[in-house]
Design a protein around this motif. Structure first.
Motif, short mmCIF file in Angstrom:
data_model
loop_
_atom_site.label_atom_id
_atom_site.label_comp_id
_atom_site.label_asym_id
_atom_site.label_seq_id
_atom_site.Cartn_x
_atom_site.Cartn_y
_atom_site.Cartn_z
N ALA A 199 10.93 -13.27 -15.31
CA ALA A 199 10.35 -12.60 -16.64
C ALA A 199 11.18 -12.36 -17.93
O ALA A 199 10.63 -12.36 -19.10
CB ALA A 199 9.59 -11.31 -16.32
N VAL A 217 3.62 -12.63 -17.59
CA VAL A 217 2.79 -13.47 -16.74
C VAL A 217 3.66 -14.18 -16.06
O VAL A 217 4.71 -14.96 -16.49
CB VAL A 217 1.65 -14.18 -17.34
CG1 VAL A 217 0.69 -14.96 -16.29
CG2 VAL A 217 0.75 -13.50 -18.20
N VAL A 218 3.78 -13.85 -14.80
CA VAL A 218 4.68 -14.65 -13.70
C VAL A 218 3.70 -15.38 -12.82
O VAL A 218 2.75 -14.91 -12.28
CB VAL A 218 5.28 -13.89 -13.07
CG1 VAL A 218 6.23 -14.43 -11.58
CG2 VAL A 218 6.25 -12.93 -13.77
N LEU A 219 4.12 -16.77 -13.13
CA LEU A 219 3.19 -17.84 -12.22
C LEU A 219 3.74 -17.99 -11.07
O LEU A 219 4.80 -18.78 -10.89
CB LEU A 219 2.89 -19.04 -13.14
CG LEU A 219 2.24 -19.01 -14.43
CD1 LEU A 219 2.16 -20.06 -15.36
CD2 LEU A 219 0.68 -18.35 -14.22
N HIS A 220 3.12 -17.92 -9.76
CA HIS A 220 3.60 -18.06 -8.47
C HIS A 220 2.92 -19.49 -8.01
O HIS A 220 1.96 -19.93 -8.44
CB HIS A 220 2.99 -17.13 -7.69
CG HIS A 220 3.82 -15.53 -7.90
ND1 HIS A 220 5.06 -15.40 -7.22
CD2 HIS A 220 3.55 -14.84 -8.53
CE1 HIS A 220 5.32 -14.18 -7.70
NE2 HIS A 220 4.32 -13.68 -8.43
N MET A 239 4.55 -6.80 -15.92
CA MET A 239 4.23 -7.98 -15.68
C MET A 239 2.82 -8.31 -15.07
O MET A 239 2.16 -7.23 -14.47
CB MET A 239 5.31 -8.38 -14.46
CG MET A 239 6.70 -8.56 -14.91
SD MET A 239 7.75 -9.14 -13.59
CE MET A 239 7.59 -7.81 -12.56
N GLU A 240 2.30 -9.38 -15.04
CA GLU A 240 0.89 -9.88 -14.24
C GLU A 240 1.36 -10.99 -13.52
O GLU A 240 1.32 -12.22 -14.33
CB GLU A 240 -0.06 -10.02 -15.51
CG GLU A 240 -1.45 -10.43 -14.93
CD GLU A 240 -2.57 -10.95 -16.31
OE1 GLU A 240 -3.55 -11.20 -15.63
OE2 GLU A 240 -2.03 -10.61 -17.01
N PRO A 241 1.19 -10.97 -12.14
CA PRO A 241 1.33 -12.07 -11.48
C PRO A 241 -0.03 -12.83 -11.36
O PRO A 241 -1.21 -12.08 -11.28
CB PRO A 241 1.61 -11.56 -10.07
CG PRO A 241 0.99 -10.17 -10.01
CD PRO A 241 0.81 -9.45 -11.53
N THR A 284 7.06 -18.96 -15.69
CA THR A 284 6.44 -18.16 -16.62
C THR A 284 5.94 -18.73 -18.00
O THR A 284 6.13 -20.07 -17.78
CB THR A 284 7.22 -16.60 -17.02
OG1 THR A 284 6.41 -15.85 -17.90
CG2 THR A 284 8.48 -17.30 -17.84
N GLU A 289 10.83 -12.35 -9.37
CA GLU A 289 9.61 -11.99 -10.36
C GLU A 289 10.31 -11.35 -11.75
O GLU A 289 10.13 -11.59 -12.72
CB GLU A 289 8.56 -11.12 -9.81
CG GLU A 289 7.78 -12.00 -8.65
CD GLU A 289 8.64 -12.03 -7.41
OE1 GLU A 289 7.95 -12.83 -6.73
OE2 GLU A 289 9.44 -11.39 -7.31
N ARG A 336 9.84 -20.85 -6.96
CA ARG A 336 8.92 -19.66 -6.63
C ARG A 336 8.28 -19.29 -7.50
O ARG A 336 7.21 -18.74 -7.46
CB ARG A 336 9.92 -18.37 -6.05
CG ARG A 336 9.27 -17.32 -5.72
CD ARG A 336 10.08 -16.35 -4.91
NE ARG A 336 9.56 -15.13 -4.56
CZ ARG A 336 9.95 -14.15 -3.91
NH1 ARG A 336 11.15 -14.36 -3.26
NH2 ARG A 336 9.26 -13.25 -3.49
N ALA A 337 8.56 -19.11 -8.64
CA ALA A 337 7.78 -18.72 -9.88
C ALA A 337 8.44 -19.07 -11.06
O ALA A 337 9.55 -19.36 -11.35
CB ALA A 337 8.05 -17.04 -9.78
#
Length: 323
Positions: free
Chosen positions: A121, A317-320, A292-294, A38, A117, A35-36
Motif C-alpha cells: 500500500a 485498495v489492496v488486491l489479493h 486500506m480496503e482488501p 494495488t 499488505e 501475494r498482493a
C-alpha cells in the motif's frame, strides 16, 4: 495463472480477469509468486493511453507487488519475501497476476515483520515522495518544505520523509485532516480552503519555502513562486493535463527552479535509493497507509473505475491474488 489484463487501451471496461500463460523469467529476472498488488493513478494513465509507453498485449496491469520468490536468481532465494513498484510500463508486464517476472535491479527484500499488505500500500506513494524531495527537490536538513495535499497517500509520505530528513514541514489539508498531518510530524497545518491561504503560508515561512510540492495536480504556480525562498525549488508530480501560468520574472529573480518528474522515468539506481529509505521506514513502523480496503484481484476493473471517479479519497485498495 489468473491475471487482470487488457488487450487494448481504453476505459476500465477493457480490463479482463482470467487465465494467461505464466511468465518465464529471462536473464537477470526473477519469477515472483504475487501475494498482493494495488492500484495507482499512473496505472489508469497507462491503461487509458494518457501515459504512452511500450506495451505488449495481452498486457497485465499494475505497478506494485509484494510476494515471494518462486525461482532463485540474482542473489534471491526461493521463498524470499520481496516487493517491487515499477512494473507495468517500459515494456514490462504488470503486477496484477498470480505470478510476475521482475528484473533483479527492480526487486527489493521485504523487511522482517512488515505486513505485506502494509508494504504494497505504501511503496509507490513513498517512492514518489522520496524522488520528489531528494532526487529532484535536493532537500537538505534545516530547510522548509511546503506539502500541499498532505493528507493523501503521497502527501503523507512527503511529510514523513521530509521530517525524518530534518526539514520543517508546512502542510495544507482539509480541516478534518489537520490532526492527522500533525501526527505525521508537520510543524504547521493550514486549511487549503482558507481564502487567505497564500498570505497565511507566507506568514509561516517569512524566509520563504525551499521545496514546494503540490500533490493535488492543480499547480497554482503564481502562488507557489511567490512563496519560494531564494533558490527555492518547485517539484511537479501531478496534473498530467494541467497547464498553469508560470510567472517567469519572479521565478528567475529568485534564482528559483521548477522541476517536473514522472516516477515511470526513474532509473533503477534512483528507485533503489528510494527503496533503501522505504525499507528503513517500514522497519521502524513509520510508513503506514491511513486506510486500506482488501479486495480480490478480480475486482481490478471496478477499482480503476472508482479511482477515476475520485471515490477512494486516500484509501489504498489492496488486491489479493488468493481466492
Amino acid at each position: 495463472m489468473r491475471a487482470a489484463y487488457a488487450e487494448q487501451l481504453g476505459s476500465p471496461d477493457v480490463i479482463r480477469y482470467g487465465e494467461l500463460a505464466a511468465p518465464v523469467p529471462g536473464p537477470d529476472e526473477v519469477l515472483v509468486d504475487v501475494r498482493a498488488t494495488t492500484v495507482n493513478p499512473v496505472d489508469t494513465f497507462v491503461r487509458s493511453g494518457v501515459f504512452r509507453t511500450p506495451l505488449e498485449f495481452p498486457f497485465v496491469i499494475g505497478r506494485d507487488l509484494v510476494g515471494t520468490v518462486a525461482s532463485a536468481g540474482g542473489g534471491f532465494a526461493v521463498g524470499d519475501a520481496v516487493w517491487c513498484n515499477s512494473l507495468g510500463h517500459g515494456g514490462r508486464q504488470g503486477a496484477a497476476a498470480e505470478q510476475a517476472v521482475v528484473p533483479v535491479d527492480r526487486l527489493y527484500r521485504l523487511p522482517p515483520g512488515v505486513a505485506p499488505e502494509t508494504a504494497v500500500a505504501v511503496v509507490h506513494p513513498a517512492a514518489t515522495a522520496y524522488l520528489a524531495l531528494f532526487t529532484h527537490g535536493g532537500l537538505c536538513p534545516g530547510e522548509t518544505v511546503l506539502v500541499a495535499g498532505a493528507a493523501g497517500n503521497v502527501g503523507a509520505a512527503l511529510v514523513v520523509l521530509a521530517v525524518r530528513a530534518g526539514a520543517r514541514v508546512i502542510a495544507t489539508a482539509a480541516a478534518r485532516d489537520h490532526d492527522y498531518c500533525r501526527s505525521l510530524g508537520a510543524a504547521e497545518v493550514v486549511d487549503y480552503r482558507d481564502p487567505d491561504l497564500t498570505r497565511r503560508l507566507a506568514e509561516l515561512a517569512p524566509a520563504g519555502v525551499d521545496v514546494h510540492v503540490d500533490t493535488s495536480g492543480r499547480n497554482d504556480l503564481t502562488s507557489a513562486v511567490a512563496l519560494l525562498a531564494h533558490r527555492g525549488r518547485i517539484v511537479l508530480l501531478a496534473g498530467a493535463k494541467d497547464e498553469p501560468v508560470l510567472p517567469v520574472g519572479p521565478l528567475y529573480m529568485k534564482d528559483a527552479s521548477v522541476r517536473g518528474f514522472a516516477i515511470s522515468h526513474a532509473t533503477p539506481s534512483e528507485l533503489a535509493s528510494a527503496a533503501t529509505s522505504i525499507n528503513d521506514l517500514l522497519s521502524r513502523g513509520l510508513l503506514r497507509p491511513r486506510a486500506m480496503e482488501p479486495l480480490p484481484l478480480s475486482t481490478a476493473a471496478d477499482v480503476h473505475h472508482r479511482m477515476e471517479r475520485g471515490e477512494l479519497h486516500g484509501k489504498r485498495v489492496v488486491l489479493h491474488t488468493g481466492s
